[in-house]
Design a protein around this motif. Structure first.
Motif, PDB file in Angstrom:
ATOM      1  N   UNK A 301    -101.839  48.185 -15.748  1.00  0.00           N
ATOM      2  CA  UNK A 301    -100.892  47.861 -16.754  1.00  0.00           C
ATOM      3  C   UNK A 301    -100.729  46.298 -16.687  1.00  0.00           C
ATOM      4  N   UNK A 302    -100.622  45.689 -15.632  1.00  0.00           N
ATOM      5  CA  UNK A 302    -100.570  44.363 -15.509  1.00  0.00           C
ATOM      6  C   UNK A 302    -101.784  43.665 -16.174  1.00  0.00           C
ATOM      7  N   UNK A 303    -102.783  43.990 -15.902  1.00  0.00           N
ATOM      8  CA  UNK A 303    -104.096  43.553 -16.300  1.00  0.00           C
ATOM      9  C   UNK A 303    -104.202  43.740 -17.836  1.00  0.00           C
ATOM     10  N   UNK A 304    -103.954  44.870 -18.313  1.00  0.00           N
ATOM     11  CA  UNK A 304    -104.083  45.033 -19.717  1.00  0.00           C
ATOM     12  C   UNK A 304    -102.670  44.181 -20.459  1.00  0.00           C
ATOM     13  N   UNK A 305    -101.759  43.877 -19.977  1.00  0.00           N
ATOM     14  CA  UNK A 305    -100.566  43.221 -20.719  1.00  0.00           C
ATOM     15  C   UNK A 305    -101.263  41.612 -20.781  1.00  0.00           C
ATOM     16  N   UNK A 306    -101.714  41.129 -19.559  1.00  0.00           N
ATOM     17  CA  UNK A 306    -102.155  39.812 -19.769  1.00  0.00           C
ATOM     18  C   UNK A 306    -103.177  39.920 -20.608  1.00  0.00           C
ATOM     19  N   UNK A 307    -104.399  40.711 -20.751  1.00  0.00           N
ATOM     20  CA  UNK A 307    -105.275  40.919 -21.490  1.00  0.00           C
ATOM     21  C   UNK A 307    -104.954  41.145 -22.954  1.00  0.00           C
ATOM     22  N   UNK A 308    -103.913  41.998 -23.213  1.00  0.00           N
ATOM     23  CA  UNK A 308    -103.340  42.304 -24.655  1.00  0.00           C
ATOM     24  C   UNK A 308    -102.720  40.724 -25.196  1.00  0.00           C
ATOM     25  N   UNK A 329    -109.647  31.182 -24.054  1.00  0.00           N
ATOM     26  CA  UNK A 329    -110.141  32.458 -23.548  1.00  0.00           C
ATOM     27  C   UNK A 329    -110.695  32.472 -22.229  1.00  0.00           C
ATOM     28  N   UNK A 330    -111.605  31.766 -22.060  1.00  0.00           N
ATOM     29  CA  UNK A 330    -112.295  31.612 -20.575  1.00  0.00           C
ATOM     30  C   UNK A 330    -111.239  31.693 -19.502  1.00  0.00           C
ATOM     31  N   UNK A 331    -110.092  30.755 -19.719  1.00  0.00           N
ATOM     32  CA  UNK A 331    -108.947  30.761 -18.864  1.00  0.00           C
ATOM     33  C   UNK A 331    -108.183  32.166 -18.592  1.00  0.00           C
ATOM     34  N   UNK A 332    -108.063  32.800 -19.603  1.00  0.00           N
ATOM     35  CA  UNK A 332    -107.213  34.008 -19.670  1.00  0.00           C
ATOM     36  C   UNK A 332    -108.350  35.065 -18.898  1.00  0.00           C
ATOM     37  N   UNK A 333    -109.615  34.959 -19.288  1.00  0.00           N
ATOM     38  CA  UNK A 333    -110.360  35.763 -18.797  1.00  0.00           C
ATOM     39  C   UNK A 333    -110.542  35.696 -17.157  1.00  0.00           C
ATOM     40  N   UNK A 334    -110.463  34.406 -16.824  1.00  0.00           N
ATOM     41  CA  UNK A 334    -110.684  33.995 -15.309  1.00  0.00           C
ATOM     42  C   UNK A 334    -109.362  34.550 -14.615  1.00  0.00           C
ATOM     43  N   UNK A 335    -108.138  34.474 -15.247  1.00  0.00           N
ATOM     44  CA  UNK A 335    -106.910  34.860 -14.693  1.00  0.00           C
ATOM     45  C   UNK A 335    -107.003  36.195 -14.595  1.00  0.00           C
TER      46      UNK A 335
END
Lengths: 689, 163, 188
Positions: A301-308, A329-335
């Motif tokens: 859920x947490x991963x999907x929240x950040x991804x979302x 984008x890349x920073x979000x992906x890395x996080x």
């Protein structure tokens, strides 16, 4: 001066956040109470700091400081003040700040209360939420700064935080670009904050889950502490989704509320895991099972929240929501990747300690049915995730773009949703621990019979569509089974306590709010399902061009075109084209509707606002598609009849009521005496660690 | 049997053929006929919005193109094929089931089946009677609904009495 | 818990490996997929990947109906992406045609209009309306657009030098002929 001040506060906020996370980590590792206390105070400081920064930004927005590029992008002079305030989350930089501000608020709410009680977890909660907060604030400070201004260097205008050179002067455009017209709808004003409230509140249970993993305290303490957070998070996320649907229905003019758009799905995915989590934590609380699975769900859920958050903000998946393009984008992906890997590593390390305390007894026990429910939710998640990802995969591997649209999702999720409805009917009547076909059958046969009779009735009166009939059977099964459960409970109590029926029902529900709130939510889901079935299966439409006085017919309705007017509203630089149509049902005049098209000159964008006549039976939904310059030459209308769609909104309200009923604060669940299930085992395990 | 199949397929082919002609004889295709096809197409300019409701000029032109092709007597499939040839497979609401695109359709059911398999396997493992049962587990078993709210217990008893 | 006779077993190695491989694969797929989807294939200063041009009838270059971009090596190529439904394109269309008049006899500068997501009727109507004479080709399957850019906005203009290297990108319409001339001069 103000933008510099705002930025300064943000920067301090970032440093304080980093310090707080680091101090909490270092303090708890070295058993330094003072350092932990210092971390806590630093954490409590982040909220006022971010509030000041946000206040500065709102001040700039409201007062037309167009020299600030963010203000220039999302507001214009013609916008009313309330829209200028809400433009805060109308653009990328602002909405990231909004996210961070919410997280700072929630984390402070956790640490300011019950510090002593949850001392075991809270330092780690601070660490986890500070990492998240530092990421978001860092994003705002270093990459998406809302306080960037325009500078004029010898005729060239560049955006920059500080004067890029000595001779640069601040450049102030006369007017801003204004908020994307699609986002000016009242629904859009509250939809993002609701979604964000939901997103951000899920960080708290995640932080506690990680704290539980790190400290090795494997019992359900973290679940009890965060039970209410989870419920509220789920409430806001659900509300955000529903409001988004309502917004689409009212503004986007495609005749529906849900288009399986990648960005909608990005918000839907955390809801799926969150809902699964909400159910499966109950098994851990009641039976001490599924500890691993709950961890997996909250991590997902947490991963999907950040991804979302990333998908809804980055515009990387083009969609109606994609109003932002940026390098983050890349920073979000890395996080997302780093937090996911760290969480999974931690989970694997603690895997053996999260052993189940009891065993699964029967495939028909409540906990087993909950597991099936989880399987179905995960199935829908997989379908959604893959639907969003496979166009990317196709472009990556074959170089061709593909569209994965509604037919894919509808076909794949339809049976899964039907399965969920079925479980919703039978699971509440199965017992914890052990159930058999006989016990379940005894509890359910009346409801199943009633649903069957109703379905047969529908065959003769309403529809012969087999999918619709299956759907209606399941919906009525859920409804009857749940209502029967209320009745059964109240009746039993009435006899036992010698109360009248309503007093018994009231007391019963009051004493078991989570249970009966949950049942109300089940009923609301059945109501919503009526609306979904209606629009998915029975929606009909027609389109035609008619001259003034002529009419179009669809189902029982006749739509007669009267007149049309088009005018400019110079103040807001919008052109309105508004048509007037009379509507008749079975030949009887029932009212006038005004479908219209708003054209926004600055963004060269059309908005199609439908005329709606809503009843419980169906919605008449009329779109103005095109028109001739002279109105008696004619205008083109598209007309939908959306049967039963209003049950969707009725269901939503019921849902809201049910959730409030279940989640309204009374005694904190974490203060309840821990049941004697594990004895002191959990404690010892963590102490021995 | 074989003959029957042959006749049936012949009838099928002819009926398709004749409906094609019937369509061609219609004078001007109605908006509804156009929309029925447009609904299944997606224009690259406004991604994720079906063609029949997309308000942009580009999409309006596409709808006119569909209308012209219908007037020429083209079938739905021919029109879709034309759009795919000119604008790529992305105009379809679902990727065609060829080559790499099979992954789009296969991955979710496979993953769900794996999930179901794991779940059923775990059930089998869980429900298998164990010889060495832990003390805590025993205590738990004796009262399967211990910890459940008392009302429900009372409720169940009440119901049993009535039966 | 502490009295459970079964020993606490950690996650078996094969399961751990499976999990990590799966996770890494998933993240890589999402990461590279997103990266790929958001990055244009052509960058300023880099050679443009080759693509096919199938000209509109009556708008061929050197009377050749089909060619590859690489066939134009040695010439400066200005690729203007437009569409008949695009209002800003109409602003620059007359200027582009007039500018073409200045360059067409030189022989070493080619204008190619690329028509993005358009219907044949709309396209020919537009070309006639503005009296366009320079070579024009439809962007079949949007291949050219996906090679050149990712915004997919129109109009956009790309300048490729004699070595086939992308030199300049102009987003939005040109304001004047002088601007077009300056644009082309940057690849000389």
């Amino acid at each position: 001066m103000l933008p510099e001040f705002g930025f300064g506060v943000l920067l301090v906020g970032f440093i304080v956040t980093v310090y707080s996370g680091f101090a909490a980590w270092y303090g708890v590792r070295n058993k330094s109470a003072s350092l932990v206390e210092s971390a806590r105070r630093a954490q409590l400081l982040t909220f006022p700091l971010l509030t000041i920064a946000a206040g500065v930004l709102i001040y700039l927005l409201v007062n037309n400081h167009f020299e600030v590029s963010f203000v220039y992008e999302v507001t214009s002079r013609s916008m009313p003040t309330y829209l200028k305030v809400t433009a805060w989350w109308g653009g990328q930089a602002g909405s990231l700040l909004f996210w961070a501000w919410l997280l700072a608020m929630f984390t402070s709410a956790v640490t300011v209360r019950k510090w002593e009680r949850d001392l075991e977890f809270l330092p780690w909660v601070i660490v986890v939420s500070s990492i998240t907060l530092a990421f978001f604030v860092g994003m705002v400070v270093f990459y998406e700064n809302p306080f960037t201004r325009f500078w004029d260097i010898g005729g060239q205008v560049v955006p920059s935080l500080f004067a890029p050179s000595a001779n640069a002067t601040v450049f102030t455009p006369d007017d801003g670009q204004g908020l994307n017209p699609l986002l000016r709808h009242p629904g859009m004003v509250i939809h993002p904050p609701m979604l964000y409230l939901g997103f951000v509140s899920f960080v708290i249970p995640y932080a506690f889950a990680m704290a539980a993993l790190i400290t090795g305290r494997s019992d359900d303490r973290w679940i009890r502490i965060t039970r209410r957070w989870t419920l509220w998070a789920w409430l806001f996320l659900s509300l955000g989704l529903v409001l988004g649907g309502r917004w689409a229905y009212d503004v986007l003019g495609w005749g529906g509320y849900w288009g399986w758009d990648p960005v909608e799905i990005a918000a839907f995915m955390p809801w799926l895991t969150g809902t699964a989590f909400l159910h499966s934590v109950m098994i851990q609380e009641k039976r001490g099972l599924l500890k691993h699975w709950n961890m997996i769900l909250i991590i997902l859920t947490y991963a999907l929240v950040v991804f979302g958050t990333f998908l809804t903000r980055s515009g990387v998946l083009s969609s109606v929501h994609a109003f932002a393009n940026s390098p983050i984008g890349p920073l979000f992906m890395a996080f997302v990747s780093l937090t996911l890997i760290a969480s999974v590593a931690l989970l694997i390390k603690r895997w053996p300690e999260l052993k189940s305390e009891t065993e699964m007894k029967s495939m028909l026990s409540r906990e087993a049915l909950f597991l099936f429910n989880n399987l179905l939710f995960m199935g829908i998640l997989i379908v959604c995730f893959w639907g969003v990802i496979s166009p990317l995969a196709s472009e990556l591997f074959t170089g061709t773009k593909i569209t994965v649209g509604p037919p894919y999702y509808e076909r794949a999720t339809g049976p899964l949703f039907a399965g969920l409805l079925f479980l919703m009917a039978i699971a509440p009547l199965s017992a914890w621990g052990h159930s058999t076909v006989q016990t379940l059958g005894r509890a359910l046969w009346k409801s199943a019979l009633a649903a069957s009779i109703l379905t047969v009735g529908l065959v003769f009166t309403y529809t012969k569509n087999i999918y619709a009939l299956i759907g209606f059977f399941l919906i009525s099964f859920v409804f009857f089974a749940t209502v029967h459960e209320f009745w059964r409970g109240a009746n039993a109590r009435m006899k036992a306590q010698d109360e009248n029926f309503f007093a018994a029902l009231g007391r019963l529900m009051g004493r078991n709010r989570r249970r009966y709130g949950g049942y109300i939510i089940h009923i609301s889901m059945a109501l919503m399902a009526i609306g979904i079935l209606g629009i998915e299966i029975f929606q009909i439409e027609t389109q035609g061009t008619v001259a003034s006085g002529e009419s179009l017919e669809l189902a029982d309705y006749r739509v007669e075109y009267r007149e049309l007017a088009s005018w400019d509203d110079f103040g807001s630089a919008v052109n309105y084209t508004r048509s007037v149509v009379d509507i008749y049902e079975n030949g009887i005049f029932i009212g006038q509707l005004y479908p219209r098209i708003d054209y926004y000159y600055d963004s060269q964008q059309n908005m199609t606002i439908p005329g709606q006549h809503a009843t419980l039976k169906d919605d008449l939904y009329i779109l103005l598609v095109d028109w001739q310059p002279v109105s008696n030459q004619g205008a083109t209308f598209k007309i939908y009849v959306n049967p039963l769609v209003n049950w969707m909104w009725i269901g939503s309200l019921t849902f809201l009521f049910g959730l409030m009923f279940a989640a309204w604060p009374d005694k904190d669940p974490a203060d309840e005496p821990v049941r004697k299930r594990v004895g002191a085992g959990g404690r010892q395990a963590s102490a021995a660690d | 049997m074989k003959k029957l199949f042959l006749t049936l397929s012949l009838i099928l082919i002819f009926s398709v053929f004749f409906t094609g002609i019937a369509l061609a004889q219609d004078t001007a295709p109605s908006d509804d006929e156009v929309n029925a096809i447009a609904k299944q197409l997606y224009c690259p300019v406004c991604e994720n919005t079906p063609l029949d409701v997309c308000p942009t000029e580009a999409c309006r032109q596409w709808r006119e193109l569909i209308r012209d092709m219908l007037a020429e007597g083209k079938t739905e499939q021919e029109i879709k094929d034309y759009f795919v040839a000119n604008y790529g497979a992305r105009v379809l609401s679902e990727p065609p089931r060829t080559g790499f695109n099979w992954f789009v359709y296969i991955v979710p059911p496979v993953l769900i089946l794996i999930g179901a398999y794991i779940l059923f396997n775990s059930f089998r493992a869980w429900t298998k009677p164990r010889v060495a049962e832990s003390g805590a587990g025993r205590g738990k078993e004796a009262k399967p609904s211990a910890g459940d709210d008392e009302y429900i217990k009372r409720l169940e008893e009440e119901l049993k009495k009535r039966k | 818990m502490t009295e459970t006779p079964t020993p606490n077993r950690s996650v078996p190695l094969w399961a751990q490996i499976t999990i990590w491989v799966f996770l890494a694969g998933l993240l890589a797929l999402v990461g590279f997929g997103l990266n790929n989807a958001s990055n244009p294939m052509a960058e300023i200063g880099k050679p443009v990947p080759d693509f096919d041009l199938v000209y509109f009838e009556g708008y061929e270059y050197n009377d050749t109906a089909e060619m590859k971009l690489s066939d134009l090596r040695g010439k400066i190529v200005l690729i203007n992406i437009w569409a008949s439904w695009c209002k800003p394109c109409e602003q620059e269309a007359p200027d582009l045609e007039e500018a073409w008049g200045l360059y067409k006899d030189r022989g070493d500068v080619v204008f190619i209009g690329v028509d993005y997501v358009d219907t044949p009727e709309g396209a020919f109507g537009y070309l006639k309306k503005f009296g366009i004479t320079f070579p024009n080709a439809p962007d079949l399957q949007s291949t050219i657009s996906s090679i050149l850019n990712r915004q997919m906005g129109v109009p956009e203009t790309y300048l490729i030098d004699r070595e086939g290297v992308l030199r300049q990108i102009k987003i939005g319409p040109f304001a004047s002929i002088a601007e077009i001339q300056a644009f082309i001069a940057s690849a000389e």
